[in-house]
Write a protein that holds these residues in place. Structure first.
Motif, PDB file in Angstrom:
ATOM      1  N   LYS A 132       0.839  -1.204   0.000  1.00 19.36           N
ATOM      2  CA  LYS A 132       0.000   0.000   0.000  1.00 19.36           C
ATOM      3  C   LYS A 132       0.878   1.260   0.000  1.00 19.36           C
ATOM      4  N   ALA A 133       1.927   1.256   0.840  1.00 22.01           N
ATOM      5  CA  ALA A 133       2.832   2.413   0.906  1.00 22.01           C
ATOM      6  C   ALA A 133       3.548   2.630  -0.428  1.00 22.01           C
ATOM      7  N   ASN A 134       3.966   1.531  -1.075  1.00 22.29           N
ATOM      8  CA  ASN A 134       4.634   1.656  -2.378  1.00 22.29           C
ATOM      9  C   ASN A 134       3.713   2.291  -3.404  1.00 22.29           C
ATOM     10  N   LYS A 135       2.457   1.869  -3.417  1.00 18.46           N
ATOM     11  CA  LYS A 135       1.506   2.410  -4.388  1.00 18.46           C
ATOM     12  C   LYS A 135       1.183   3.872  -4.099  1.00 18.46           C
ATOM     13  N   GLU A 136       1.109   4.214  -2.819  1.00 23.08           N
ATOM     14  CA  GLU A 136       0.737   5.571  -2.440  1.00 23.08           C
ATOM     15  C   GLU A 136       1.906   6.559  -2.531  1.00 23.08           C
ATOM     16  N   TYR A 137       3.099   6.138  -2.087  1.00 23.08           N
ATOM     17  CA  TYR A 137       4.213   7.068  -1.963  1.00 23.08           C
ATOM     18  C   TYR A 137       5.363   6.816  -2.937  1.00 23.08           C
ATOM     19  N   GLY A 138       5.534   5.589  -3.419  1.00 22.40           N
ATOM     20  CA  GLY A 138       6.645   5.281  -4.317  1.00 22.40           C
ATOM     21  C   GLY A 138       7.982   5.677  -3.731  1.00 22.40           C
ATOM     22  N   ALA A 139       8.187   5.388  -2.451  1.00 17.85           N
ATOM     23  CA  ALA A 139       9.395   5.837  -1.755  1.00 17.85           C
ATOM     24  C   ALA A 139      10.597   4.944  -2.048  1.00 17.85           C
TER      25      ALA A 139
ATOM     26  N   PHE B  25       5.459  12.288  -1.108  1.00 18.31           N
ATOM     27  CA  PHE B  25       4.893  12.668   0.189  1.00 18.31           C
ATOM     28  C   PHE B  25       5.443  14.036   0.571  1.00 18.31           C
ATOM     29  N   PRO B  26       4.704  14.792   1.394  1.00 15.87           N
ATOM     30  CA  PRO B  26       5.153  16.133   1.791  1.00 15.87           C
ATOM     31  C   PRO B  26       6.513  16.088   2.490  1.00 15.87           C
ATOM     32  N   GLY B  27       7.388  17.028   2.141  1.00 18.33           N
ATOM     33  CA  GLY B  27       8.699  17.128   2.762  1.00 18.33           C
ATOM     34  C   GLY B  27       9.760  16.243   2.137  1.00 18.33           C
ATOM     35  N   SER B  28       9.407  15.514   1.094  1.00 21.99           N
ATOM     36  CA  SER B  28      10.357  14.610   0.433  1.00 21.99           C
ATOM     37  C   SER B  28      11.459  15.410  -0.242  1.00 21.99           C
ATOM     38  N   PRO B  29      12.700  14.939  -0.139  1.00 14.24           N
ATOM     39  CA  PRO B  29      13.170  13.772   0.609  1.00 14.24           C
ATOM     40  C   PRO B  29      13.372  14.104   2.083  1.00 14.24           C
ATOM     41  N   VAL B  30      13.371  13.053   2.892  1.00 14.00           N
ATOM     42  CA  VAL B  30      13.563  13.188   4.327  1.00 14.00           C
ATOM     43  C   VAL B  30      14.534  12.097   4.780  1.00 14.00           C
ATOM     44  N   VAL B  31      15.298  12.385   5.816  1.00 13.13           N
ATOM     45  CA  VAL B  31      16.170  11.359   6.382  1.00 13.13           C
ATOM     46  C   VAL B  31      15.393  10.652   7.486  1.00 13.13           C
ATOM     47  N   LEU B  32      15.200   9.358   7.307  1.00 11.48           N
ATOM     48  CA  LEU B  32      14.509   8.547   8.300  1.00 11.48           C
ATOM     49  C   LEU B  32      15.494   7.613   8.971  1.00 11.48           C
ATOM     50  N   LYS B  33      15.151   7.205  10.174  1.00 13.22           N
ATOM     51  CA  LYS B  33      15.970   6.257  10.929  1.00 13.22           C
ATOM     52  C   LYS B  33      15.210   4.937  10.996  1.00 13.22           C
ATOM     53  N   TYR B  34      15.929   3.866  10.655  1.00 15.44           N
ATOM     54  CA  TYR B  34      15.368   2.515  10.636  1.00 15.44           C
ATOM     55  C   TYR B  34      16.056   1.727  11.749  1.00 15.44           C
ATOM     56  N   HIS B  35      15.305   1.469  12.820  1.00 12.59           N
ATOM     57  CA  HIS B  35      15.810   0.773  14.004  1.00 12.59           C
ATOM     58  C   HIS B  35      15.495  -0.717  13.844  1.00 12.59           C
ATOM     59  N   PHE B  36      16.516  -1.541  13.708  1.00 11.22           N
ATOM     60  CA  PHE B  36      16.342  -2.970  13.442  1.00 11.22           C
ATOM     61  C   PHE B  36      16.677  -3.831  14.652  1.00 11.22           C
ATOM     62  N   GLN B  37      15.983  -4.960  14.760  1.00 10.99           N
ATOM     63  CA  GLN B  37      16.407  -6.082  15.592  1.00 10.99           C
ATOM     64  C   GLN B  37      16.458  -7.278  14.654  1.00 10.99           C
TER      65      GLN B  37
END
Length: 105
Positions: free
Chosen positions: A51-58, A80-92
């Motif tokens: 759904k996110a891929n179809k909506e935002y194509g990020a 999406f508004p503010g693109s591009p943005v630096v996001l943080k991906y916290h993994f386990q």
């Protein structure tokens, strides 16, 4: 930058908008938290990212990876508004798969 293989696979899947490959990077019972919403299990994760891929194509461009914290900083660009943005991906990680992912700003 040296990323764990599974995180490299996740980035590749995201940039190809391949929701199935993206979901396969996770354990069966994994959890993703994005925009304060939880998505649990591979099927929910695949539905969410599709759904996110179809909506935002990020797309993601890794900028930095802190191995000790399993924290990826990535420039994320899309419709999406503010693109591009630096996001943080916290993994386990667990057994060469992603067990948990939280995405924050």
């Amino acid at each position: 930058m040296n990323l764990p293989n599974i995180i490299s696979e996740l980035v590749k899947a995201q940039n190809k908008f391949d929701s199935g490959a993206y979901a396969n990077c996770f354990t069966e019972d994994a959890e993703v938290v994005d925009e304060e919403k939880k998505h649990k299990g591979q099927i929910e994760i695949q539905n969410w990212i599709d759904k996110a891929n179809k909506e935002y194509g990020a797309t993601m461009t890794p900028l930095d990876f802190n191995e000790g914290e399993s924290l990826l900083s990535a420039e994320t660009a899309g419709a999406f508004p503010g693109s591009p943005v630096v996001l943080k991906y916290h993994f386990q990680l667990f057994n060469d798969r992603i067990k948990y992912l939280k995405i924050t700003t």
